[in-house]
Design an enzyme around this catalytic site. Sequence first.
Site, PDB file in Angstrom:
ATOM      1  N   HIS A 122      18.238   4.479  61.110  1.00 41.14           N
ATOM      2  CA  HIS A 122      19.269   5.797  60.966  1.00 41.14           C
ATOM      3  C   HIS A 122      20.320   5.020  61.392  1.00 41.14           C
ATOM      4  CE1 HIS A 122      15.308   7.423  60.865  1.00 41.14           C
ATOM      5  NE2 HIS A 122      15.551   6.734  59.115  1.00 41.14           N
ATOM      6  N   CYS A 130      34.061   4.755  56.970  1.00 45.01           N
ATOM      7  CA  CYS A 130      35.226   6.228  55.750  1.00 45.01           C
ATOM      8  C   CYS A 130      34.203   6.368  55.522  1.00 45.01           C
ATOM      9  CB  CYS A 130      36.315   5.243  55.271  1.00 45.01           C
ATOM     10  SG  CYS A 130      37.559   5.936  53.842  1.00 45.01           S
ATOM     11  N   ASN A 216       2.872  10.131  73.251  1.00 44.89           N
ATOM     12  CA  ASN A 216       3.374  11.076  72.581  1.00 44.89           C
ATOM     13  C   ASN A 216       3.098  12.090  73.331  1.00 44.89           C
ATOM     14  OD1 ASN A 216       5.038  12.930  71.242  1.00 44.89           O
ATOM     15  ND2 ASN A 216       5.222  11.725  70.090  1.00 44.89           N
ATOM     16  N   PRO A 217       4.123  12.773  74.686  1.00 47.54           N
ATOM     17  CA  PRO A 217       3.148  14.034  74.712  1.00 47.54           C
ATOM     18  C   PRO A 217       2.481  14.956  74.490  1.00 47.54           C
ATOM     19  CG  PRO A 217       5.649  13.877  75.599  1.00 47.54           C
ATOM     20  CD  PRO A 217       5.488  13.011  74.650  1.00 47.54           C
TER      21      PRO A 217
HETATM   22  C1  BV8 Z   1      15.493   8.431  52.244  1.00 53.12           C
HETATM   23  C2  BV8 Z   1      20.238   9.923  61.490  1.00 53.12           C
HETATM   24  C3  BV8 Z   1      15.824   8.190  50.062  1.00 53.12           C
HETATM   25  C4  BV8 Z   1      21.600  11.039  61.778  1.00 53.12           C
HETATM   26  C5  BV8 Z   1      18.049  10.954  61.329  1.00 53.12           C
HETATM   27  C6  BV8 Z   1       8.448  11.123  52.046  1.00 53.12           C
HETATM   28  C7  BV8 Z   1       8.668  12.163  52.163  1.00 53.12           C
HETATM   29  C8  BV8 Z   1       9.274  13.659  52.671  1.00 53.12           C
HETATM   30  C9  BV8 Z   1      10.348  13.030  52.647  1.00 53.12           C
HETATM   31  C10 BV8 Z   1      10.823  12.553  52.702  1.00 53.12           C
HETATM   32  C11 BV8 Z   1      10.429  11.175  51.822  1.00 53.12           C
HETATM   33  N1  BV8 Z   1      11.601  10.164  51.698  1.00 53.12           N
HETATM   34  C12 BV8 Z   1      13.152  11.130  51.604  1.00 53.12           C
HETATM   35  C13 BV8 Z   1      12.539  12.742  52.740  1.00 53.12           C
HETATM   36  C14 BV8 Z   1      12.767  13.544  52.624  1.00 53.12           C
HETATM   37  C15 BV8 Z   1      14.178  13.014  53.751  1.00 53.12           C
HETATM   38  C16 BV8 Z   1      12.846  13.294  55.067  1.00 53.12           C
HETATM   39  O1  BV8 Z   1      12.102  12.539  55.499  1.00 53.12           O
HETATM   40  N2  BV8 Z   1      12.885  13.944  55.192  1.00 53.12           N
HETATM   41  C17 BV8 Z   1      12.116  14.529  56.320  1.00 53.12           C
HETATM   42  C18 BV8 Z   1      12.449  15.821  56.987  1.00 53.12           C
HETATM   43  C19 BV8 Z   1      10.378  15.870  55.704  1.00 53.12           C
HETATM   44  N3  BV8 Z   1      14.218  11.163  54.248  1.00 53.12           N
HETATM   45  C20 BV8 Z   1      15.522  10.830  53.804  1.00 53.12           C
HETATM   46  O2  BV8 Z   1      16.535  12.037  53.180  1.00 53.12           O
HETATM   47  C21 BV8 Z   1      15.923   9.457  54.907  1.00 53.12           C
HETATM   48  N4  BV8 Z   1      16.366   9.240  53.865  1.00 53.12           N
HETATM   49  O3  BV8 Z   1      14.413   8.826  52.258  1.00 53.12           O
HETATM   50  O4  BV8 Z   1      16.094   8.362  51.061  1.00 53.12           O
HETATM   51  C22 BV8 Z   1      15.850   9.874  49.542  1.00 53.12           C
HETATM   52  C23 BV8 Z   1      16.207  10.712  50.436  1.00 53.12           C
HETATM   53  C24 BV8 Z   1      16.206  11.811  49.398  1.00 53.12           C
HETATM   54  C25 BV8 Z   1      15.121  12.267  48.962  1.00 53.12           C
HETATM   55  C26 BV8 Z   1      13.777  11.398  48.983  1.00 53.12           C
HETATM   56  C27 BV8 Z   1      13.806   9.878  49.097  1.00 53.12           C
HETATM   57  C28 BV8 Z   1      16.631   9.749  55.822  1.00 53.12           C
HETATM   58  C29 BV8 Z   1      16.320  10.044  56.970  1.00 53.12           C
HETATM   59  C30 BV8 Z   1      17.138   9.737  58.039  1.00 53.12           C
HETATM   60  C31 BV8 Z   1      17.561  11.014  58.615  1.00 53.12           C
HETATM   61  N5  BV8 Z   1      18.645  10.907  59.722  1.00 53.12           N
HETATM   62  N6  BV8 Z   1      18.681  10.608  62.251  1.00 53.12           N
HETATM   63  C32 BV8 Z   1      21.270  11.685  62.647  1.00 53.12           C
HETATM   64  O5  BV8 Z   1      20.215  11.402  64.723  1.00 53.12           O
HETATM   65  O6  BV8 Z   1      21.778  12.342  63.409  1.00 53.12           O
HETATM   66  S1  BV8 Z   1      16.293  10.925  61.499  1.00 53.12           S
HETATM   67  C33 BV8 Z   1      16.097  11.753  63.268  1.00 53.12           C
HETATM   68  O7  BV8 Z   1      15.549  12.402  63.006  1.00 53.12           O
HETATM   69  C34 BV8 Z   1      16.551  10.539  64.500  1.00 53.12           C
HETATM   70  O8  BV8 Z   1      17.311  10.447  63.776  1.00 53.12           O
HETATM   71  C35 BV8 Z   1      14.856  10.354  63.836  1.00 53.12           C
HETATM   72  O9  BV8 Z   1      14.788   8.754  63.567  1.00 53.12           O
HETATM   73  C36 BV8 Z   1      14.204  11.720  62.923  1.00 53.12           C
HETATM   74  C37 BV8 Z   1      13.263  12.154  63.578  1.00 53.12           C
HETATM   75  O10 BV8 Z   1      12.904  12.430  64.929  1.00 53.12           O
HETATM   76  P1  BV8 Z   1      11.929  11.567  66.321  1.00 53.12           P
HETATM   77  O11 BV8 Z   1      13.201  10.340  66.573  1.00 53.12           O
HETATM   78  O12 BV8 Z   1      11.253  11.553  65.737  1.00 53.12           O
HETATM   79  O13 BV8 Z   1      12.469  12.724  67.175  1.00 53.12           O
HETATM   80  P2  BV8 Z   1      12.138  14.078  67.165  1.00 53.12           P
HETATM   81  O14 BV8 Z   1      13.158  14.705  67.507  1.00 53.12           O
HETATM   82  O15 BV8 Z   1      11.333  14.576  65.892  1.00 53.12           O
HETATM   83  O16 BV8 Z   1      10.530  14.445  67.937  1.00 53.12           O
HETATM   84  C38 BV8 Z   1      10.317  13.326  69.158  1.00 53.12           C
HETATM   85  C39 BV8 Z   1       9.144  13.640  70.321  1.00 53.12           C
HETATM   86  O17 BV8 Z   1       9.701  12.462  70.850  1.00 53.12           O
HETATM   87  C40 BV8 Z   1       7.997  14.692  69.492  1.00 53.12           C
HETATM   88  O18 BV8 Z   1       7.062  14.114  69.243  1.00 53.12           O
HETATM   89  C41 BV8 Z   1       7.861  13.980  71.351  1.00 53.12           C
HETATM   90  O19 BV8 Z   1       6.935  15.144  71.332  1.00 53.12           O
HETATM   91  C42 BV8 Z   1       8.171  12.929  71.842  1.00 53.12           C
HETATM   92  N7  BV8 Z   1       8.621  13.680  73.323  1.00 53.12           N
HETATM   93  C43 BV8 Z   1       9.204  13.184  73.619  1.00 53.12           C
HETATM   94  N8  BV8 Z   1       9.538  12.969  74.974  1.00 53.12           N
HETATM   95  C44 BV8 Z   1       9.316  12.375  74.911  1.00 53.12           C
HETATM   96  C45 BV8 Z   1       8.542  12.104  73.869  1.00 53.12           C
HETATM   97  N9  BV8 Z   1       7.657  10.865  73.400  1.00 53.12           N
HETATM   98  C46 BV8 Z   1       7.604  10.260  74.338  1.00 53.12           C
HETATM   99  N10 BV8 Z   1       8.438  10.296  75.675  1.00 53.12           N
HETATM  100  C47 BV8 Z   1       9.080  11.071  75.847  1.00 53.12           C
HETATM  101  N11 BV8 Z   1       9.830  11.508  76.972  1.00 53.12           N
END
Ligand code: BV8
Length: 245
Positions: A122, A130, A216-217
């Site tokens: 990502h 740009c 993952n917690p």
């Molecule tokens: C794309 C950069 C083509 C920006 C990020 C297929 C199915 C469904 C949806 C889609 C699909 N294909 C595409 C999509 C749409 C979309 C998507 O997936 N939407 C989701 C919400 C349903 N995907 C996209 O748009 C991707 N592009 O596929 O292009 C396309 C486009 C449109 C439609 C079809 C195809 C682009 C995705 C990239 C987005 N950019 N980041 C920025 O950071 O500002 S994603 C962003 O959220 C983060 O980078 C990260 O990767 C992501 C998820 O976050 P996590 O890292 O998992 O963090 P989160 O907070 O969610 O969870 C943290 C976890 O850690 C928790 O579980 C917690 O319990 C745990 N935790 C907490 N503390 C600890 C811990 N674990 C261990 N130890 C600890 N101490």
Amino acid sequence: MAVFEIPSKLIEALRRVREVAVLTGSGISAESGVPTFRDARAGLWSKFRPEDLATPEAFQRNSTLVWEWYAWRRELVAKAQPNAGHLALVELERRRPRFTLITQNVDGLHQRAGNRKVIELHGNITRTKCFEEDVAVETWTETGETPPRCPRCGGRLRPDVVWFGETLSPEAVERAVTASRSCELFLSVGTSTLVHPAAALPFEALHHGATVVEINPDPTPLTNHAHHVFQGLAGGILPELVRLW
Ligand code: BV8
């Protein structure tokens, strides 16, 4: 120190495997003080949903707001230090030459910890490009305007990250899928396993016969499919796993 049991079956697998792939999400950086993606809404940002800021449409609508959000996150990341979880993955890369670290994180902490083979699916918040030309920009003139302007074309600058709705680098995805399919052991650490296409990688590994371990917690869509699940923090569990490796 949290007490957790590492099954002897997993210890045997850890010692036997030669090829390892790891997927990390923002959870691995949480213990470094970098809020997870879903929590990156402290203070001023609490009224926004990250999914509503991390999109090209949000930037078109209000590029100043989006630029400020990333400037705030960049400051947090600059102050953060890699934690024991990051360092355990550096040790793992040292011990297993056939090791691939795939991260969804944009904080660069894996590289700062010392990992060399990192696939940043990502992008990276410390790099800027740009918005008009989609080309990297290293330096620009600060005029107080936010976002700053591209020195070449005058277009608005943006962080070099992949927003929702934007496609990932095909080369990065190709390398990540290849590693997920060929590894014998796949660690999924600190990710909610909700964002695609990254979220599909542990399942690629599973379907190709790898032993899949989740740290993952909280439960995620992978939890019921992984061979071993450690419901706890990466900073405590990863070093223990690598110590026994
Ligand atoms: C794309 C950069 C083509 C920006 C990020 C297929 C199915 C469904 C949806 C889609 C699909 N294909 C595409 C999509 C749409 C979309 C998507 O997936 N939407 C989701 C919400 C349903 N995907 C996209 O748009 C991707 N592009 O596929 O292009 C396309 C486009 C449109 C439609 C079809 C195809 C682009 C995705 C990239 C987005 N950019 N980041 C920025 O950071 O500002 S994603 C962003 O959220 C983060 O980078 C990260 O990767 C992501 C998820 O976050 P996590 O890292 O998992 O963090 P989160 O907070 O969610 O969870 C943290 C976890 O850690 C928790 O579980 C917690 O319990 C745990 N935790 C907490 N503390 C600890 C811990 N674990 C261990 N130890 C600890 N101490």
